[in-house]
Design a protein around this motif. Structure first.
Motif, PDB file in Angstrom:
ATOM      1  N   HIS A  64      69.318  44.120  43.832  1.00  8.22           N
ATOM      2  CA  HIS A  64      69.707  44.406  42.242  1.00  8.22           C
ATOM      3  C   HIS A  64      70.007  46.066  42.132  1.00  8.22           C
ATOM      4  O   HIS A  64      69.361  46.927  42.638  1.00  8.22           O
ATOM      5  CB  HIS A  64      68.573  44.120  41.486  1.00  8.22           C
ATOM      6  N   TYR A  65      70.987  46.548  41.575  1.00  2.00           N
ATOM      7  CA  TYR A  65      71.653  47.656  41.624  1.00  2.00           C
ATOM      8  C   TYR A  65      71.823  48.111  40.359  1.00  2.00           C
ATOM      9  O   TYR A  65      73.197  47.485  39.765  1.00  2.00           O
ATOM     10  CB  TYR A  65      72.722  47.868  42.615  1.00  2.00           C
ATOM     11  N   HIS A  66      71.192  49.130  39.504  1.00  2.00           N
ATOM     12  CA  HIS A  66      71.721  49.265  38.068  1.00  2.00           C
ATOM     13  C   HIS A  66      72.146  48.177  37.163  1.00  2.00           C
ATOM     14  O   HIS A  66      73.147  48.129  36.601  1.00  2.00           O
ATOM     15  CB  HIS A  66      72.831  50.297  38.140  1.00  2.00           C
ATOM     16  N   GLY A  67      71.318  47.103  37.334  1.00  2.00           N
ATOM     17  CA  GLY A  67      71.639  45.947  36.343  1.00  2.00           C
ATOM     18  C   GLY A  67      72.454  44.838  37.005  1.00  2.00           C
ATOM     19  O   GLY A  67      72.775  43.974  36.324  1.00  2.00           O
ATOM     20  N   GLU A 101      73.895  40.860  52.568  1.00  2.00           N
ATOM     21  CA  GLU A 101      74.858  40.851  53.766  1.00  2.00           C
ATOM     22  C   GLU A 101      75.442  41.833  53.875  1.00  2.00           C
ATOM     23  O   GLU A 101      75.818  42.323  55.143  1.00  2.00           O
ATOM     24  CB  GLU A 101      75.694  39.430  53.739  1.00  2.00           C
ATOM     25  N   THR A 102      76.068  42.481  53.060  1.00  2.00           N
ATOM     26  CA  THR A 102      77.236  43.431  53.049  1.00  2.00           C
ATOM     27  C   THR A 102      76.403  44.857  52.374  1.00  2.00           C
ATOM     28  O   THR A 102      77.168  45.909  52.902  1.00  2.00           O
ATOM     29  CB  THR A 102      78.489  43.109  52.554  1.00  2.00           C
ATOM     30  N   HIS A 103      75.624  44.651  51.619  1.00  2.00           N
ATOM     31  CA  HIS A 103      75.052  46.142  51.056  1.00  2.00           C
ATOM     32  C   HIS A 103      73.469  46.141  51.481  1.00  2.00           C
ATOM     33  O   HIS A 103      72.722  45.003  51.692  1.00  2.00           O
ATOM     34  CB  HIS A 103      75.168  45.955  49.523  1.00  2.00           C
ATOM     35  N   SER A 104      72.951  47.375  51.412  1.00  2.00           N
ATOM     36  CA  SER A 104      71.556  47.589  51.473  1.00  2.00           C
ATOM     37  C   SER A 104      71.300  49.014  50.622  1.00  2.00           C
ATOM     38  O   SER A 104      72.176  49.570  50.066  1.00  2.00           O
ATOM     39  CB  SER A 104      71.381  47.979  53.181  1.00  2.00           C
ATOM     40  N   SER A 105      70.018  49.205  50.436  1.00  2.00           N
ATOM     41  CA  SER A 105      69.800  50.442  49.923  1.00  2.00           C
ATOM     42  C   SER A 105      70.140  51.642  50.469  1.00  2.00           C
ATOM     43  O   SER A 105      70.702  52.585  49.856  1.00  2.00           O
ATOM     44  CB  SER A 105      68.374  50.079  49.381  1.00  2.00           C
ATOM     45  N   LEU A 156      83.287  51.798  49.925  1.00  2.00           N
ATOM     46  CA  LEU A 156      82.512  52.704  49.553  1.00  2.00           C
ATOM     47  C   LEU A 156      80.902  52.477  49.596  1.00  2.00           C
ATOM     48  O   LEU A 156      80.034  53.188  50.359  1.00  2.00           O
ATOM     49  CB  LEU A 156      82.873  53.350  48.450  1.00  2.00           C
ATOM     50  N   GLU A 157      80.657  51.208  49.097  1.00  2.00           N
ATOM     51  CA  GLU A 157      79.329  51.003  49.024  1.00  2.00           C
ATOM     52  C   GLU A 157      78.787  50.141  50.075  1.00  2.00           C
ATOM     53  O   GLU A 157      77.400  49.583  49.862  1.00  2.00           O
ATOM     54  CB  GLU A 157      79.015  50.421  47.494  1.00  2.00           C
ATOM     55  N   GLU A 158      79.536  49.517  50.926  1.00  2.00           N
ATOM     56  CA  GLU A 158      79.191  48.622  51.692  1.00  2.00           C
ATOM     57  C   GLU A 158      78.541  49.174  53.389  1.00  2.00           C
ATOM     58  O   GLU A 158      78.711  50.509  53.502  1.00  2.00           O
ATOM     59  CB  GLU A 158      79.995  47.512  52.151  1.00  2.00           C
ATOM     60  N   GLY A 218      77.960  42.363  38.070  1.00  2.00           N
ATOM     61  CA  GLY A 218      78.047  42.121  36.643  1.00  2.00           C
ATOM     62  C   GLY A 218      79.140  41.693  35.844  1.00  2.00           C
ATOM     63  O   GLY A 218      79.855  41.006  36.346  1.00  2.00           O
ATOM     64  N   LYS A 219      79.219  41.909  34.493  1.00  2.00           N
ATOM     65  CA  LYS A 219      80.288  41.461  33.893  1.00  2.00           C
ATOM     66  C   LYS A 219      81.610  41.907  33.837  1.00  2.00           C
ATOM     67  O   LYS A 219      81.671  43.408  34.097  1.00  2.00           O
ATOM     68  CB  LYS A 219      79.868  41.624  32.235  1.00  2.00           C
ATOM     69  N   TRP A 220      82.599  41.148  34.047  1.00  2.00           N
ATOM     70  CA  TRP A 220      84.048  41.711  34.116  1.00  2.00           C
ATOM     71  C   TRP A 220      84.340  42.545  32.812  1.00  2.00           C
ATOM     72  O   TRP A 220      84.899  43.783  33.189  1.00  2.00           O
ATOM     73  CB  TRP A 220      84.821  40.603  34.000  1.00  2.00           C
ATOM     74  N   THR A 221      83.989  42.413  31.717  1.00  2.00           N
ATOM     75  CA  THR A 221      84.060  43.305  30.677  1.00  2.00           C
ATOM     76  C   THR A 221      83.600  44.609  30.780  1.00  2.00           C
ATOM     77  O   THR A 221      84.291  45.798  30.317  1.00  2.00           O
ATOM     78  CB  THR A 221      83.781  42.753  29.082  1.00  2.00           C
TER      79      THR A 221
END
Ligand code: A3P
Length: 284
Positions: free
Chosen positions: A5-8, A14-18, A75-77, A158-161
């Motif tokens: 969970h990252y900022h909601g 698998e691809t991301h870590s803190s 960038l985030e992976e 999160g949400k597309w919108t």
């Protein structure tokens, strides 16, 4: 649990870590970096193929030996830390982060952004199949169940919108260019000219045509450096659904019932009510 969970929002473990998310926050943007920002399933991997080619003036040398995701890393992976030193400036990057979660160095730099957006109904359809084939994502359930998850933002990033609102209201001025997936589908050479103008590259018509040919759906689908066939089957199973699945605009028409269309449209309309930007497609 398959997600962090990252900022909601949720992102796959698998691809991301803190550490990778912190690495992104500490990343030092350079003025000539170019990042393509997308909500997942909007044409990220397509732009990952296009961007390095435009920036190098159509150098096809790396495309048979270096996987697409290492030519323009996320960038985030996790992978970025391993390949960042091999990137040559101007560095191409991609990201799914919303604008407000971009690192401070990005805001302080002159780095440019290409925001690719796609009709949300097709985004949802593409995402539904992606959840079936990707072993690191939860099973999507039925199409109807997945629609609820999508509309409530219980999906990656999160949400597309919210993603749209964040990047469409970014105040980046001429540092950002907006382009649609549908534009790329309709006339790839024209889209490539627009991208190359934005990046200050003066590409010849011959180079534009060469890049367009290389970035066509069929060429990318046949290229193991861009079709994810190098990824073990337990992570991505092309037999369930290929990553490069259909590559068209309007596939939602083969999936949505009229009730689902009405539900989808009313939620998106409500969430975007009062926003100053308009959508490049009709929602109905
Ligand atoms: P479909 O599932 O509708 O086929 P992302 O890279 O953001 O995850 O988006 C994946 C979607 O982009 C998939 O859509 C995929 O087929 C499509 N795509 C990738 N490369 C493409 C190309 N060269 N031409 C058309 N569509 C492409």
């Amino acid at each position: 649990d398959m997600y962090i969970h990252y900022h909601g929002m949720i992102v796959p473990k698998e691809t991301h870590s803190s550490e990778s998310l912190t690495f992104a926050q500490d990343f030092a943007f350079k003025d000539d970096d170019v990042v393509s920002a997308t909500y997942p399933k909007s044409g990220t991997v397509w732009m990952q193929e296009i961007l390095p080619l435009v920036l190098t003036g159509g150098d096809l040398t790396p495309i048979q030996t270096i996987p697409n995701w290492d030519r323009a890393p996320w960038l985030e992976e996790k992978r970025l830390a391993l390949v960042v030193d091999q990137l040559t400036s101007p560095r191409p990057l991609v990201t799914h982060l919303p604008y407000h979660l971009m690192p401070q160095s990005f805001h302080n730099s002159k780095a440019k952004v290409i925001y690719v957006m796609r009709n949300p109904k097709d985004v949802m359809v593409s995402s539904y199949y992606f959840h079936q084939m990707a072993g690191f994502l939860e099973d999507p359930g039925t199409f109807d169940e997945f629609m609820d998850k999508f509309l409530e933002g219980r999906v990656l990033f999160g949400k597309w919108t919210d993603h749209m609102k964040s990047w469409r209201c970014s105040e980046l001025g001429d540092r950002i260019m907006y382009i649609t997936y549908e534009e790329l589908v309709q006339d790839l050479p024209a889209a490539l000219r627009r991208i190359s103008d934005f990046l200050g590259r003066n590409l010849s018509e011959e180079t534009i045509q060469k890049i367009a040919k290389h970035c066509s759906f069929n060429t990318m689908k046949a290229n193991q450096m861009s079709n994810f066939s190098l990824v073990p089957k337990i992570y991505m199973d092309s037999d369930k659904s290929p990553f490069l699945r259909k590559g068209v605009a309007g596939d939602w028409k083969n999936h949505f019932t009229s009730e689902q269309l009405a539900r989808f449209t009313s939620v998106i309309r409500k969430e975007l009510k009062g926003e100053s930007f308009s959508l490049p497609w009709s929602l109905d």
